[in-house]
Scaffold this motif. Structure first.
Motif, PDB file in Angstrom:
ATOM      1  N   ARG A  82       0.836  -1.214   0.000  1.00 13.47           N
ATOM      2  CA  ARG A  82       0.000   0.000   0.000  1.00 13.47           C
ATOM      3  C   ARG A  82       0.870   1.262   0.000  1.00 13.47           C
ATOM      4  N   TYR A  83       1.938   1.220   0.747  1.00 15.94           N
ATOM      5  CA  TYR A  83       2.883   2.343   0.802  1.00 15.94           C
ATOM      6  C   TYR A  83       3.458   2.639  -0.578  1.00 15.94           C
ATOM      7  N   ASP A  84       3.887   1.610  -1.272  1.00 15.30           N
ATOM      8  CA  ASP A  84       4.436   1.766  -2.622  1.00 15.30           C
ATOM      9  C   ASP A  84       3.392   2.355  -3.566  1.00 15.30           C
ATOM     10  N   ALA A  85       2.189   1.798  -3.550  1.00  9.28           N
ATOM     11  CA  ALA A  85       1.138   2.259  -4.455  1.00  9.28           C
ATOM     12  C   ALA A  85       0.732   3.701  -4.175  1.00  9.28           C
ATOM     13  N   ALA A  86       0.709   4.077  -2.883  1.00  7.03           N
ATOM     14  CA  ALA A  86       0.271   5.421  -2.521  1.00  7.03           C
ATOM     15  C   ALA A  86       1.300   6.483  -2.861  1.00  7.03           C
ATOM     16  N   LEU A  87       2.586   6.157  -2.708  1.00  7.38           N
ATOM     17  CA  LEU A  87       3.621   7.178  -2.829  1.00  7.38           C
ATOM     18  C   LEU A  87       4.284   7.259  -4.196  1.00  7.38           C
ATOM     19  N   ARG A  88       4.268   6.179  -4.960  1.00  8.87           N
ATOM     20  CA  ARG A  88       5.028   6.162  -6.200  1.00  8.87           C
ATOM     21  C   ARG A  88       4.619   7.263  -7.196  1.00  8.87           C
ATOM     22  N   PRO A  89       3.334   7.594  -7.346  1.00 11.24           N
ATOM     23  CA  PRO A  89       3.000   8.687  -8.274  1.00 11.24           C
ATOM     24  C   PRO A  89       3.672  10.003  -7.899  1.00 11.24           C
ATOM     25  N   LEU A  90       3.741  10.312  -6.607  1.00 12.50           N
ATOM     26  CA  LEU A  90       4.401  11.542  -6.174  1.00 12.50           C
ATOM     27  C   LEU A  90       5.892  11.481  -6.449  1.00 12.50           C
ATOM     28  N   VAL A  91       6.522  10.358  -6.155  1.00  9.54           N
ATOM     29  CA  VAL A  91       7.951  10.197  -6.405  1.00  9.54           C
ATOM     30  C   VAL A  91       8.253  10.338  -7.896  1.00  9.54           C
ATOM     31  N   ASP A  92       7.456   9.688  -8.733  1.00  6.97           N
ATOM     32  CA  ASP A  92       7.675   9.773 -10.178  1.00  6.97           C
ATOM     33  C   ASP A  92       7.596  11.218 -10.660  1.00  6.97           C
ATOM     34  N   LYS A  93       6.675  11.977 -10.102  1.00  6.98           N
ATOM     35  CA  LYS A  93       6.521  13.382 -10.496  1.00  6.98           C
ATOM     36  C   LYS A  93       7.728  14.207 -10.057  1.00  6.98           C
ATOM     37  N   LYS A  94       8.192  14.001  -8.834  1.00 11.00           N
ATOM     38  CA  LYS A  94       9.291  14.805  -8.310  1.00 11.00           C
ATOM     39  C   LYS A  94      10.624  14.447  -8.961  1.00 11.00           C
ATOM     40  N   GLN A  95      10.748  13.237  -9.502  1.00  5.64           N
ATOM     41  CA  GLN A  95      11.987  12.865 -10.170  1.00  5.64           C
ATOM     42  C   GLN A  95      12.103  13.471 -11.572  1.00  5.64           C
ATOM     43  N   GLN A  96      11.066  14.112 -12.039  1.00  8.14           N
ATOM     44  CA  GLN A  96      11.110  14.800 -13.325  1.00  8.14           C
ATOM     45  C   GLN A  96      11.673  16.200 -13.102  1.00  8.14           C
ATOM     46  N   ILE A  97      12.991  16.291 -13.003  1.00  2.21           N
ATOM     47  CA  ILE A  97      13.620  17.542 -12.575  1.00  2.21           C
ATOM     48  C   ILE A  97      13.745  18.564 -13.695  1.00  2.21           C
ATOM     49  N   GLY A  98      13.442  18.169 -14.935  1.00  4.14           N
ATOM     50  CA  GLY A  98      13.423  19.124 -16.038  1.00  4.14           C
ATOM     51  C   GLY A  98      14.747  19.832 -16.249  1.00  4.14           C
ATOM     52  N   PRO A  99      14.705  21.166 -16.500  1.00  2.00           N
ATOM     53  CA  PRO A  99      15.931  21.903 -16.851  1.00  2.00           C
ATOM     54  C   PRO A  99      16.684  22.469 -15.656  1.00  2.00           C
ATOM     55  N   ASN A 100      16.393  22.023 -14.441  1.00  6.02           N
ATOM     56  CA  ASN A 100      17.003  22.647 -13.259  1.00  6.02           C
ATOM     57  C   ASN A 100      18.525  22.670 -13.302  1.00  6.02           C
ATOM     58  N   ALA A 101      19.147  21.544 -13.651  1.00  5.03           N
ATOM     59  CA  ALA A 101      20.612  21.507 -13.687  1.00  5.03           C
ATOM     60  C   ALA A 101      21.154  22.437 -14.763  1.00  5.03           C
ATOM     61  N   ARG A 102      20.462  22.500 -15.895  1.00  8.28           N
ATOM     62  CA  ARG A 102      20.931  23.385 -16.983  1.00  8.28           C
ATOM     63  C   ARG A 102      20.789  24.854 -16.593  1.00  8.28           C
ATOM     64  N   VAL A 103      19.792  25.178 -15.750  1.00  5.01           N
ATOM     65  CA  VAL A 103      19.642  26.547 -15.281  1.00  5.01           C
ATOM     66  C   VAL A 103      20.811  26.923 -14.376  1.00  5.01           C
ATOM     67  N   MET A 104      21.190  26.016 -13.487  1.00  8.58           N
ATOM     68  CA  MET A 104      22.281  26.304 -12.556  1.00  8.58           C
ATOM     69  C   MET A 104      23.641  26.228 -13.227  1.00  8.58           C
ATOM     70  N   ILE A 105      23.789  25.327 -14.210  1.00 14.48           N
ATOM     71  CA  ILE A 105      25.095  25.122 -14.855  1.00 14.48           C
ATOM     72  C   ILE A 105      24.929  25.043 -16.368  1.00 14.48           C
ATOM     73  N   PRO A 106      24.800  26.162 -17.038  1.00 16.38           N
ATOM     74  CA  PRO A 106      24.724  26.115 -18.506  1.00 16.38           C
ATOM     75  C   PRO A 106      25.992  25.504 -19.089  1.00 16.38           C
ATOM     76  N   LYS A 107      25.825  24.747 -20.181  1.00 16.97           N
ATOM     77  CA  LYS A 107      26.967  24.086 -20.812  1.00 16.97           C
ATOM     78  C   LYS A 107      27.896  25.066 -21.506  1.00 16.97           C
ATOM     79  N   THR A 108      27.329  26.151 -22.033  1.00 22.45           N
ATOM     80  CA  THR A 108      28.100  27.073 -22.865  1.00 22.45           C
ATOM     81  C   THR A 108      27.883  28.513 -22.413  1.00 22.45           C
ATOM     82  N   ALA A 109      28.729  29.410 -22.921  1.00 22.92           N
ATOM     83  CA  ALA A 109      28.560  30.834 -22.632  1.00 22.92           C
ATOM     84  C   ALA A 109      27.231  31.331 -23.196  1.00 22.92           C
ATOM     85  N   GLY A 110      26.844  30.784 -24.367  1.00 20.98           N
ATOM     86  CA  GLY A 110      25.565  31.165 -24.956  1.00 20.98           C
ATOM     87  C   GLY A 110      24.389  30.730 -24.088  1.00 20.98           C
TER      88      GLY A 110
END
Length: 389
Positions: free
Chosen positions: A322-350
């Motif tokens: 029950r714990y797995d079934a209840a929490l996994r949708p929230l975990v899956d959503k939060k693991q979608q971190i999107g562009p956060n790392a690219r915002v903090m550390i752009p690859k290029t000067a551009g």
């Protein structure tokens, strides 16, 4: 049924779980490798359903009193001039230093502790789990819960080698105490070169500040518990960077005995339980610091795990599912971190120029507001668990 529960890890997830298990009548014991509570760490967000968990624990007013009081992030050029600012304040959330939150959780959690010890081995059968410790005598428990972080010892012993579960996200990061005079009060100040970030986090309510370092890299081979090696890696990576205040921040950070270094990674598992052993917090689903959701998931996940055990009368087979079934949708959503790392550390000067432009145009603030409204729409009240009769 299953009253004696060993929890490995005395951080946010482990202490929250111990608190609720004790409240529901279980007999939790917490084992922690460190000799005492770990007081370090960066700022963490208590938001969304985590607010409800801390309110039910009676610590929400104290969390708000101890708030870090940070307004946002600013990006600077080599001369230290602000080229863009982002207001990150969220009226529905409170940012608090990790060490302060852990201390509050410990205050309201009256259970048995084994500090300065760790699990060497565990063997489970139909009747329980036999646990061999590094120092304490061997003991038997009904259940064992790993709340011991991304590099979980319990996960390794019960599920398999770490490499099977960690998804490396191409970056490494470090943080440590730093001279607060190097940063602006109530702001996170960041300086970028392509593929790297140096920054300083200065809370409005704390005398010290935190220096941050992050860099893109292929996987590195190192011992995740060897602080001397961690300092060497960061020292070598930033040794030739004389831009902005990088050298001063590096010198300050390397002098901190609680210097912290790790990979930016996520833990991905098909199941968080194996027989009488389960996982919670970063040990089960680390979403990475780039998600900003570590404390939220730890608080909510621990509450749900304890609640499901109580509702099932201690039947771990029912509760873990029950714990797995209840929490996994929230975990899956939060693991979608999107562009956060690219915002903090752009690859290029551009990329850095484009990031700064978006920040100046307030596009990031607008996107953040949209994301907060989306979170609010999807929120549901947490169950008010009652132990089975």
């Amino acid at each position: 049924m299953n009253q004696r529960i060993l929890i490995s890890g005395a951080s946010i997830a482990g202490l929250t779980l111990a608190h609720w298990l004790a409240r529901y009548g279980f007999q939790p014991t917490v084992v922690e490798r460190a000799p005492g509570l770990r007081s370090g760490g960066n700022g963490v967000d208590v938001r969304d359903q985590a607010v409800e968990v801390t309110e039910r624990m009676g610590i929400l007013p104290r969390i708000r009193e101890l708030a870090a009081d940070v307004q946002g992030m600013k990006f600077v050029d080599t001369a230290g001039r602000a080229v863009a600012r982002i207001d990150t304040r969220d009226p529905a959330a409170t940012e608090i230093m990790r060490g302060d939150l852990v201390a509050l959780l410990h205050e309201v959690t009256d259970v048995d502790y084994l500090f300065g010890d760790s699990i060497r081995d565990l063997t489970q059968d139909d009747d329980g789990v036999t646990v061999t410790f590094e120092h304490a005598p061997t003991r038997s428990f009904d259940l064992v819960i790993g709340a011991d972080g991304m590099h979980s010892n319990v996960r390794r012993l019960a599920f398999g080698p770490e490499a099977q579960f960690i998804d490396f996200k191409d970056h490494y990061f470090a943080f440590a105490d730093s001279d607060p005079s190097l940063g602006e009060d109530r702001w996170v100040t960041m300086f970028n070169t392509p593929g790297t970030m140096t920054g300083i986090y200065r809370s409005g309510n704390h005398a010290r500040a935190k220096a941050y370092f992050m860099f893109r890299s292929a996987p590195l081979d190192y011992d995740h518990r060897d602080i001397t090696e961690h300092k060497r890696l960061i020292g070598e990576r930033f040794a030739d960077d004389t831009s902005w205040r990088t050298r001063e921040l590096l010198e300050s950070a390397l002098a901190d005995p609680e210097f912290y270094f790790d990979a930016l990674g996520q833990v991905r598992m098909d199941s968080w339980s194996s027989g009488r052993v389960s996982l919670v917090g970063d040990a089960a689903w680390c979403a990475s610091p780039a998600s900003g959701a570590g404390a939220e998931l730890a608080l909510v996940g621990a509450y749900r795990l304890a609640g499901e055990l109580a509702a099932a009368g201690g039947d771990h087979r029912v509760a873990f599912a029950r714990y797995d079934a209840a929490l996994r949708p929230l975990v899956d959503k939060k693991q979608q971190i999107g562009p956060n790392a690219r915002v903090m550390i752009p690859k290029t000067a551009g990329g850095r120029w484009l990031r700064d432009l978006f920040a100046r145009l307030q596009l990031m603030k607008a996107l953040g507001a949209v994301e907060r409204r989306s979170r609010a729409k999807g929120l549901r009240l947490l169950p008010d668990y009652a132990p089975a009769a």
